[in-house]
Design a protein around this motif. Structure first.
Motif, short mmCIF file in Angstrom:
data_model
loop_
_atom_site.label_atom_id
_atom_site.label_comp_id
_atom_site.label_asym_id
_atom_site.label_seq_id
_atom_site.Cartn_x
_atom_site.Cartn_y
_atom_site.Cartn_z
N SER A 1 -7.29 0.42 -1.77
CA SER A 1 -8.27 -0.95 -2.43
C SER A 1 -8.52 -1.73 -1.15
CB SER A 1 -7.79 -1.30 -3.57
OG SER A 1 -7.63 -0.52 -4.47
N PHE B 1 -8.15 -5.01 -1.23
CA PHE B 1 -7.44 -6.25 -1.66
C PHE B 1 -6.73 -7.00 -0.36
CE2 PHE B 1 -8.10 -4.66 -5.83
CZ PHE B 1 -8.73 -5.52 -6.39
N GLU C 1 0.92 -1.19 -0.07
CA GLU C 1 0.06 0.15 0.16
C GLU C 1 0.96 1.20 0.01
OE1 GLU C 1 -2.70 1.95 -0.65
OE2 GLU C 1 -3.88 0.49 0.00
N ASP D 1 -1.41 4.44 -4.63
CA ASP D 1 -1.38 3.32 -5.36
C ASP D 1 -1.57 2.15 -4.49
OD1 ASP D 1 -1.47 4.32 -8.00
OD2 ASP D 1 0.44 4.95 -7.80
N GLN D 2 -1.75 1.10 -5.06
CA GLN D 2 -1.59 -0.30 -4.25
C GLN D 2 -1.14 -1.16 -5.22
OE1 GLN D 2 -5.11 -2.60 -2.99
NE2 GLN D 2 -4.53 -1.87 -1.01
N ALA E 1 -3.36 -1.24 -8.42
CA ALA E 1 -4.78 -1.12 -8.11
C ALA E 1 -4.86 0.39 -7.75
CB ALA E 1 -5.24 -2.32 -6.87
N PRO E 2 -5.96 0.66 -7.52
CA PRO E 2 -6.08 2.14 -6.84
C PRO E 2 -5.84 2.25 -5.46
CG PRO E 2 -8.18 1.70 -8.06
CD PRO E 2 -7.31 0.47 -7.98
#
Lengths: 297, 373
Positions: B343, B345, B302, B306-307, B339-340
């Protein structure tokens, strides 16, 4: 659980030293006394020399000896210049000329050698540097007879030139090694920056490198000069004429088989060490390290 | 200001048959900011030093404008260089450091002082002009090195990793300053770095080198969008592009049971049925498990904005149908996906990965070259 210290931490606390003030005071006095005794042991010969130089001839040979002169004889420093034993003014001149020229010659040869070996890699670099070092291990006495014959062949025997060459050669290795390490400690990029700034190799050497290795040069000068000034064994063999001999050899002429002029020995010794001590005092402040600090990250 | 041309320039080091720089052909435009980038030992610093005259040129030629400088000493090339360790003159003040070139050129004292002051103002060095380098911080020393270069108004600036000794925050700040200063002065600049973020953000063009060979020279967008070979694809971009070996069958290159279509031109250019499929972390669309290439999230990084998800295709395949994983193209892979930020996840979560249209780069597995689009 942690506690907050709201006062400055003292050195004693950091050191963990918990001696009471009296014990610390005693230790300080003890160290001062021991240090003074050691200093006195080292300074005693110089003290004998200094006092002896002011004694008259009968007093210096008196048994039991006196500690301080009963009759001060500063005239020793005047009469010693004109004695039958040796022409002292010529000896002093000889020492000065041989030491100055020998140091200059050693430096002239050592400076480019040190610079080149520090800056360039060549196939036999290490053997070369070791060979230079090996010459330092040979005593002048070992080579004196060979040198004597060589100088006779070259027809420069019994001249100042012989001792200038010998002194320069024997001190070359020390000067090369000490300056080599100083040159090597200057980052190559500083010199490259100077080239890109428009310097020729000569300019970068004089404007950038020499100021940076100045402590190394001063060290080499001091040690070479002192070694030349104090050289005895080779001079004794290679300079038979008394007017060519340096002070170190001349000194021995005051000690004869039947009589010795110890007051002159001490007075000449005193004169002999003054220039060396003065040189140290003058140059010592240049013996600072860390001149290259800040040049590179 | 001038163009810089490397014309088949090579450099061999003693005792090494392989050249450090091999037949380099490169043309730098007047006023351009060109970045040389590559891993350690790729020859980027050697290239710069060949231009500066600090390394010899064994083959070929180096030209500045119309002037062949191949055999000229550094002092006659009209090049200013900023070194990685700054190489300031420690025994001189900041003012003397900056004005040293002008002094060597015997510029009158008043004019020299004026030029030094001008450069110092530009770099906020005015309060430090009488200080010695030892009394400066790393960032200030770096600015003095820059000042020494710009005061000369040379034809070319050479910069050899000038930011590598600064801390991360100062590096980003100084990066922008150098780039804007170069644009303002308009001096042709060759900048060496191993940091590809520096390369991408600063250069008009970026030249990627590996083992002394120029791999690709293009704009940052060009390098990122159309890497010429596997090395460039893997080197440019952070995190690196996912490079997944695959076998081509009638449907296309198969990854995780999913075929990726090849154009007729790409099929024709293939030297073997093996290809490498390249997809950048931002080139994936995340789908629910069961769609696209099945994968399991192994690590979640993280960054706030962004991720990054480090996914493995193996666990999913093993769970679904282990027997199908026998084919080489079905071998397990680790895939990085952006990923955004923030997120939801989780580690161990099963996801589906679908490459976005236009995000797929195909490379010949044998030659490493990019297949035509």
């Amino acid at each position: 659980m942690s506690t907050v210290v709201d006062r400055p931490v003292t050195v004693t606390e950091v050191d963990g030293g918990g001696d009471p003030p009296k014990a610390r005071e005693r230790r300080r006095w003890g160290l001062t006394i021991v240090g003074s005794i050691v200093a006195l042991i080292f300074l005693f010969p110089y003290l004998i020399m200094l006092i002896g130089a002011f004694k008259t001839r009968p007093e210096i040979l008196r048994v039991p000896p006196t500690y301080l002169p009963q009759e001060w004889a500063p005239s020793n420093f005047l009469t010693m210049w004109d004695t039958p034993e040796t022409p002292l003014p010529a000896n002093l001149l000889s020492t000065v000329v041989i030491s100055l020229c020998g140091t200059a010659l050693a430096l002239l040869a050592a400076l480019p050698a040190a610079y080149y070996t520090a800056r360039h890699n060549f196939r036999l670099k290490l053997p070369f540097l070791l060979l230079v070092l090996i010459t330092q291990m040979l005593q002048p006495t070992v080579l004196a007879s060979g040198l004597f014959r060589e100088f006779i062949t070259l027809e420069i025997n019994d001249t100042w030139l012989t001792m200038i060459l010998v002194n320069a050669a024997f001190n070359l290795s020390f000067a090369v090694w000490i300056m080599h390490s100083f040159f090597a400690s200057v980052p190559k990029e500083i010199e490259e920056a100077a080239w890109l700034d428009g310097c020729s190799r000569g300019q970068s050497l004089t404007r950038i490198m020499l100021p940076l290795v100045w402590p190394g040069i001063v060290t080499a000068v001091i040690f070479t000069f002192i070694a030349c000034w104090n050289e005895f064994a080779a001079s004794l063999i290679l300079l038979p004429t008394d007017t060519n001999q340096p002070l170190t050899v001349a000194l021995t002429r005051f000690i004869g088989q039947y009589e010795s002029a110890w007051q002159y020995v001490f007075a000449v010794s005193l004169i002999g060490i003054v220039p060396v001590v003065a040189l140290f005092a003058l140059i010592e402040k240049h013996l600072v390290s860390g001149l290259t600090a800040g040049g590179v990250k | 200001m001038a163009t810089v041309t490397f014309d088949g320039a090579s450099r061999y080091y003693a005792g090494n048959d392989k050249p450090a720089v091999d037949q380099l052909d490169l043309e730098v435009e007047d006023g351009e900011f060109l970045v040389l980038v590559g891993p350690s030992g790729c020859g980027k610093s050697t290239t710069l030093r060949m231009l500066a005259g600090l390394e010899g040129v064994d083959e070929g030629a180096v030209r500045i404008g119309e002037r062949d400088v191949t055999n000229l000493p550094p002092k006659d090339r009209d090049i200013a260089m900023v070194f990685q360790n700054y190489a300031l003159y420690p025994h001189m003040t900041v003012a003397d450091n900056i004005g040293f070139h002008l002094k060597i050129k015997k510029m009158p004292k008043a004019e020299r002082a004026e030029r030094v002051l001008e450069a110092a103002k530009l770099l906020d060095l005015e309060p430090y002009l009488e200080r010695k380098p030892a009394k400066l911080s790393g960032g200030q020393r770096q600015r003095v090195a820059m000042g020494r270069a710009i005061v000369r108004r040379p034809q070319v600036f050479c910069m050899d990793e000038p930011l590598s000794n600064l801390d991360a925050k100062l590096r980003v700040q100084t990066r922008t300053q150098i780039a804007s200063l170069q644009r303002r002065l308009g001096v042709t600049t060759i900048y060496v770095t191993h940091d590809q973020v520096e390369a991408m953000t600063m250069g008009d063009r970026v030249a990627v080198l590996k083992d002394g060979l120029l791999q690709q020279c293009d704009t940052p967008i060009g390098l990122f969008g159309r890497p010429k070979n596997l090395f460039v694809a893997g080197f440019i971009g952070s995190p690196a592009m996912n490079l997944i070996p695959a076998t081509v069958n009638g449907d296309g290159a198969v990854i995780g049971g999913q075929p990726i279509g090849l154009t007729p031109a790409q099929r024709e250019a293939l030297t073997s049925p093996n290809v490498v499929v390249g997809v950048r972390p931002e080139g994936w669309t995340l789908k629910p498990a069961g769609e696209g290439i099945g994968a399991m999230v192994e690590v979640v990084e993280e960054l706030g904005s962004d991720q990054f998800l480090y996914c493995s295709t193996s666990a999913e395949l093993t769970a679904a149908d282990a027997s199908e994983a026998a084919d080489e193209s079905e071998a397990p892979h680790t895939i990085t996906v952006r990923a955004p930020g923030m997120s939801a996840f989780q580690r161990g979560e099963k996801v589906g990965l679908v490459p976005q249209p236009g995000a797929v780069h195909l490379f010949d597995a044998e030659t490493g070259d990019r297949l035509p689009d």
